[in-house]
Enzyme design. Sequence first.
Site, PDB file in Angstrom:
ATOM      1  N   SER A 152       0.846  -1.199   0.000  1.00 61.81           N
ATOM      2  CA  SER A 152       0.000   0.000   0.000  1.00 61.81           C
ATOM      3  C   SER A 152       0.879   1.246   0.000  1.00 61.81           C
ATOM      4  O   SER A 152       1.618   1.484  -0.953  1.00 61.81           O
ATOM      5  CB  SER A 152      -0.968  -0.039   1.183  1.00 61.81           C
ATOM      6  OG  SER A 152      -1.974   0.929   1.031  1.00 61.81           O
ATOM      7  N   HIS A 269      -8.748   0.419  -0.026  1.00 64.24           N
ATOM      8  CA  HIS A 269      -8.613  -0.442  -1.206  1.00 64.24           C
ATOM      9  C   HIS A 269      -9.969  -0.999  -1.668  1.00 64.24           C
ATOM     10  O   HIS A 269     -10.067  -2.142  -2.109  1.00 64.24           O
ATOM     11  CB  HIS A 269      -7.589  -1.550  -0.956  1.00 64.24           C
ATOM     12  CG  HIS A 269      -6.223  -1.010  -0.665  1.00 64.24           C
ATOM     13  ND1 HIS A 269      -5.451  -0.429  -1.655  1.00 64.24           N
ATOM     14  CD2 HIS A 269      -5.523  -0.901   0.481  1.00 64.24           C
ATOM     15  CE1 HIS A 269      -4.316  -0.002  -1.106  1.00 64.24           C
ATOM     16  NE2 HIS A 269      -4.346  -0.271   0.177  1.00 64.24           N
TER      17      HIS A 269
END
Length: 381
Positions: A152, A269
């Site tokens: 990430s 996400h």
Amino acid sequence: MNVRVARAAWAWGRGLSCSRGASSLLLPPPGAVDVEELLRDATAAEEGPREASVRRLPGQCSVLLFPGQGSQVVGMGRGLLRYPRVRELYAAAHRVLGYDLLELSLHGPQEALDRTVHCQPAVFVASLAAVEKLHHLQPAVIENCVAAAGFSVGEFAALVFAGAMEFCEGLYAVKIRAEAMQEASEAVPSGMLSILGQPQSKFTFACLEAQEHCKTLGIENPVCEVSNYLFPDCRVISGHLEALQFLQKNSSKYHFRRTKMLPVSGGFHTRLMEPALEPLAQVLKAIDVKKPLVSVHSNVNGNRYMDPKHIQKLLVQQVVSPVKWEQTMHAIYERKKGTEFPKTFEVGPGKQLGTILKSCNLQAWRSYSHVEVQEADEDLH
């Protein structure tokens, strides 16, 4: 390309003379080092007749893994401050962010450090400071790095390490990303649920039933979907809190062995983060992104980034796409039987990526090390 990163005074050696605001970040600082030119000079001799004799064996190569949000802990950075340039990194971060990130990282409070707007920059800077420690203790690891990946927000640190963007530009993009994701997460009560399953676990079916449950509560367009692929039979599901609570309550029905809510503020996400796309896209357009000097793998598909436009596109897409970390590990460590594995170093707070690597590829994990960021007295072995 035979890249010798260490001989280039390593990639984020430039760009520390930065100040706040996008406009100042878009101009290279006075006396900035042209990393690409240095690399070209450093490798020119090696790429001649002697190239075959200096080619590294697989076991001599290294891979760097950069952790993401959730790995932050009060005290991170304390084990790095005695290494050259680490305080420069934190001073530069102070100028970009407008607050004392080092003070927050060292002393907290944890609740403030855990906020998305703070923890993403904190993990980013601590990870690159850990690279500085690694460079000081084992310069050959940096010199022989062949691949990097970040989880990430860790992907931004990996790209800065690889010379795809300057430190201050990368940090400014992380700042905008974190602020936008914080705002998006506050708009809808949402979160992330880590699930340890088994081969018969029904992740997709569970998400569909959780969405239907949310509809009975009057929630329109409920979100509940896999947001992280960690290792075989282990997933993170993100979405509306009501959906995640439903999954926890009915975990045995879906053959989940264990569930745990993650200490994050939103359903990252997933499409719940769509409001964060435009601010991030705008700042990335303004950054001078370069082709990475070592292979950097994307969270979106596990593949290597090919060019700067590819980086700008997928970094935006990543915010609303699942992190395919398991697939990334397979892509990095795939090799013929009998071929040695590279040495792997997790650079940043926590050892979560090492734990995941152990479950994805035990043989690769045997060559894993963690660069300690909290205590000052631990050296690498």
